[in-house]
Each structure stands twice: as C-alpha cells, then as structure tokens.
Motif scaffolding. Sequence first.
Motif, mmCIF file in Angstrom:
data_model
loop_
_atom_site.group_PDB
_atom_site.id
_atom_site.type_symbol
_atom_site.label_atom_id
_atom_site.label_comp_id
_atom_site.label_asym_id
_atom_site.label_seq_id
_atom_site.Cartn_x
_atom_site.Cartn_y
_atom_site.Cartn_z
ATOM 1 N N UNK A 1 23.015 14.758 -7.607
ATOM 2 C CA UNK A 1 21.598 14.848 -7.259
ATOM 3 C C UNK A 1 20.933 16.034 -7.946
ATOM 4 N N UNK A 2 21.677 17.113 -8.158
ATOM 5 C CA UNK A 2 21.109 18.314 -8.767
ATOM 6 C C UNK A 2 20.633 18.056 -10.189
ATOM 7 N N UNK A 3 21.120 16.978 -10.818
ATOM 8 C CA UNK A 3 20.784 16.699 -12.218
ATOM 9 C C UNK A 3 19.840 15.511 -12.372
ATOM 10 N N UNK A 4 19.327 14.999 -11.258
ATOM 11 C CA UNK A 4 18.443 13.840 -11.299
ATOM 12 C C UNK A 4 17.073 14.239 -11.838
ATOM 13 N N UNK A 5 16.564 13.456 -12.780
ATOM 14 C CA UNK A 5 15.231 13.715 -13.342
ATOM 15 C C UNK A 5 14.305 12.509 -13.249
ATOM 16 N N UNK A 6 14.840 11.324 -12.918
ATOM 17 C CA UNK A 6 14.015 10.110 -12.805
ATOM 18 C C UNK A 6 14.354 9.384 -11.507
ATOM 19 N N UNK A 7 13.440 8.529 -11.082
ATOM 20 C CA UNK A 7 13.672 7.750 -9.866
ATOM 21 C C UNK A 7 14.837 6.793 -10.048
ATOM 22 N N UNK A 8 14.987 6.240 -11.259
ATOM 23 C CA UNK A 8 16.089 5.314 -11.514
ATOM 24 C C UNK A 8 17.439 6.012 -11.379
ATOM 25 N N UNK A 9 17.518 7.255 -11.837
ATOM 26 C CA UNK A 9 18.759 8.016 -11.672
ATOM 27 C C UNK A 9 19.050 8.275 -10.193
ATOM 28 N N UNK A 10 18.005 8.541 -9.428
ATOM 29 C CA UNK A 10 18.197 8.781 -7.998
ATOM 30 C C UNK A 10 18.686 7.512 -7.303
ATOM 31 N N UNK A 11 18.150 6.363 -7.691
ATOM 32 C CA UNK A 11 18.608 5.099 -7.108
ATOM 33 C C UNK A 11 20.083 4.873 -7.442
ATOM 34 N N UNK A 12 20.494 5.209 -8.673
ATOM 35 C CA UNK A 12 21.903 5.080 -9.047
ATOM 36 C C UNK A 12 22.783 5.977 -8.186
ATOM 37 N N UNK A 13 22.308 7.190 -7.927
ATOM 38 C CA UNK A 13 23.055 8.098 -7.039
ATOM 39 C C UNK A 13 23.153 7.508 -5.641
ATOM 40 N N UNK B 1 10.274 3.844 -4.424
ATOM 41 C CA UNK B 1 10.691 4.715 -3.316
ATOM 42 C C UNK B 1 11.414 3.923 -2.228
ATOM 43 N N UNK B 2 10.963 2.694 -1.998
ATOM 44 C CA UNK B 2 11.617 1.869 -0.992
ATOM 45 C C UNK B 2 13.075 1.610 -1.375
ATOM 46 N N UNK B 3 13.330 1.473 -2.672
ATOM 47 C CA UNK B 3 14.689 1.222 -3.115
ATOM 48 C C UNK B 3 15.540 2.487 -3.108
ATOM 49 N N UNK B 4 14.915 3.653 -3.029
ATOM 50 C CA UNK B 4 15.700 4.882 -2.897
ATOM 51 C C UNK B 4 16.515 4.843 -1.605
#
Length: 479
Positions: free
Chosen positions: A105-117, A60-63
């Motif tokens: 963001x609407x298609x994010x399913x994992x924390x790693x994908x969110x970090x990439x976004x 979460x910190x890396x988000x």
Amino acid sequence: MLSEPTTGIVTDPAPRSLREAWVALAGLSAVFLFEMLDNSILNVALPTIGRELHASTTVLQWVTGAYAVVFGGLMLAFGALADRFGRRRIMLIGLVLLGVASLATAFVTTAEQLIAVRVAMGVAAAMTTPGSMALAFRLFADDGLRVRATTLISTVGLVGLAIGPTAGGFVLAIAPWQVLLLVNVPVAALAIIGVRFGIAADDPAGLHRDPVDVLGAVLGTATVVFALVAPTLFVNEGASAWAPWTATAAAVVAAVLFVVRERSVRYPLLDLKLVAHPLVSSGLAFKAAAGLATAGLGYLVTLQLQLDWGWPPALAAAGMLPQVVVLVAGGAFVSPFVRRVGLEHAAWISAAAVVAGLAVYGLFSRFGYPWVAIALVLVAAGMRVVGVVAGVNVLRGLPENRTTIGAALTDTATEVTSGAGIATTGTILAALFTGDIATTHWTVRQTAEFREAVTVAGLTLTIVAAALVAWGFVRSRRV
C-alpha cells in the motif's frame, strides 16, 4: 491424567482453559480483528482516496467491493485446501500474503494499483478467516471451551469493527490514508507469532488425502462471486437493467452445475450429504437468517435516520450505538446463556430474536427512534449468540477432517445472505420510491413512499428470515 484430544490437531493434551491456550488465541483473535477492522476503517478514507488517486465513484466502490468478492468467492476453495494440506500451513501462508500486500500500500499511486492490493488482501482473508474458527474449535476438546474461545475471538473482531471508523477518522487527521492499511502489518505479525508458536502443526490423521476437486472449486467460486456481485448491481443499476439479472442467472447456473458436480464426482469439494446433517444444515440456516437481517436492517436504518429524519452523519452514527454496544458487550453473556439452555436451543432462540427484531422494525419503526433502537438491540443480541453457537454446531456436525471447509461454509452463507439482504431492500426502495432518493428535500409523497418501502422491505426480510429460522428449527430437532 489428561485424556488425549480427539481433534487430531495436536499430540499434547488439549488445553483445559483459555489461559493455557492464550498464545494461540491471541494469534487467532488477530486474524479475526483484521477481517472486521479492514473494511470498516477503510470506508472512512474513501473520499480522501478518491481525491488523491483521482478515482470515480465506481472505481472507489471496487476498492471495497473487490476485497469482498474475492474473499467470499475463495473461502470454500481455501477451506477445502486447508483440510487437505494443513490448516496451520494455509493460515501462515495467508498471513504472510496479508503482510506483504499491506506493505505494498505504501507504494500505491493509482486506484487500479489499490484495487490490485485489495484483491490480494481478499485472497489472504479467504486463506485465514475460516481457519481462525476451525483452529479455535480443534484446539479444545470441550464444547464449552470451544464456545468461550469463539466468543473471545469474535469479540476482539467486533471491537475492531466498532472502533474502526472513529480510529480511521483520527488517523486521517494526522497521517496519510495509506497508514490505515499499513496497520495490517503488525496485526499480521502478531497473528503469525500466535499461530506459529501457539498451535502445533496438523496431525496427518486429522487431514484427508482425497484429490482436490478443481472443477468443483471453480464452480463454487463462480457461484459465490456472481451471487455477491448481483446485489450490488441491483442496488446501483436497478431491477430494470440487464446486468443484475445476468449476474443472477449466472449464479443460478453455476450453482446448479456445482450441485451436479458435487453429487456425481467421487471426491467432491463439498460433500452435500455432510451439509444435510441436521447440525450443519440448521446452523447454516440460522447464520443465513442473521446475515440477511443484519445487513438489511443496517442499510434501512442508515437511510431512515439520515434521509427521512434528517439526522446528520455523526448523529446517525450515534443512533447505531445500541447495536454496537450489544455486539461488543454481549460476549460476556454468550457462555452463561449457552450453559443454561444448551447449544442447540441457544442457536434457534437467538435466531428467533433476530426475526423478532426485524418484525419490530418493519411494523413500528415509523413511530420513532425508540422502536428502531429496540429492533437494533434484538437483532444484535440474536446475532451475537447465533454467530458463535451456530458456527460451533456446524463444526460439531462435520467429520474432523472437514472442519475448515465447514467454517468457510458458514462464513460464505453469511456473506451471500448479507448481499441478498441489501439487494432486497435496495430493489424494494427503487420500486416504491419515485425520484432521486439522495435529494435534499423530499416531497410529502416521497416521504410517504419511503416509509411504505421501509415497512415492506422490513417485513419482507422478516418473512424470509423467519422461514430460514423455522427450517433450521425443524432440522435441529432431528439432532
């Protein structure tokens, strides 16, 4: 008969008022709104994101951290590219990237994908944020209008910063957390319209044609990235761990190599002789002092109100209101103040107010909230002015074809010193406070240790900020 502008950005006469440039200012304000609103509104959703994406505290910190590191690390490189290939062009590309990344963001399913976004959004911010100040500066030929335009843009952003957490909380009550990032899509669309139709394409005469210093860009990016990562490591792992010191050493080595490169190459990414110009160096010193003070004070006050005085989060948030009110409402006083004392005097006077606020906090905060409120007001008032006038002074001291990297330099100075402010306070707290600082009930000894640490940290920040302001003042007298 209107004179032709001297900024090299447009072939039409320069606007004589903010109203004449309202389309452009709306677009540039939307850019700054995105930067200020983004992290503040997302922080509210971190617990929800953690539950839904099964993310650990570190992830979460890396988000939020990934965005900040990429944003801070790439600003110099994109600032140089904008001055070479076109400021409006780089701005529009970055805004398209922002819209696409936000939609993802609407298609994010994992924390790693969110970090990439978030990384993609950090790249977009690095392409757009310095350009918003550079384009606002170049849009007008008059310094008074430049100050008013920059004040307007920053006020819009600060409103976003102020309402972000509250708005985010309301949204989470009725909608999924993805909506908090999807809001960037209409913001990006507004910015694209304003920049595309309100600002003419750069005149080639206002750009340079020097080759891009790729190695300098890599070393500059590495320096800033390590400098931004190190403070987080100091706070999270402590001064006794090897990781923060390794990151600090890497930042120092990269910085030395960057300076050597820029002093020896024929076409540097950042001409250090330009940075030594009195207007530029003093402006950067004042911005650095403000960044150090604001981040360090915010960190200390938050801990003091909740952990030492036992205020619940909602009351602690209300305790920060004096700072928020001054930051938002203070914009109305920037231009009159600058007209009365002049740009150079306004810069060092406001920076001195920041130092005074830190001194008040370090010396008197243990005696009650009124002293904390006074410190917050002084630092916020100083930062509100210095954030505008120091940035304008930096751009005034640079050639017309180096304005965007100048704006990037001021933002980078603020980012790095903000991290240093948090690292300094976190390290002092870790050194003087025994036990877990997040425990519910402190012993009498722990309370005394915390209050001593607050005093030491506050006065340490005061001394460092005062040194920066004093050096900036000496440099400004050479203008």
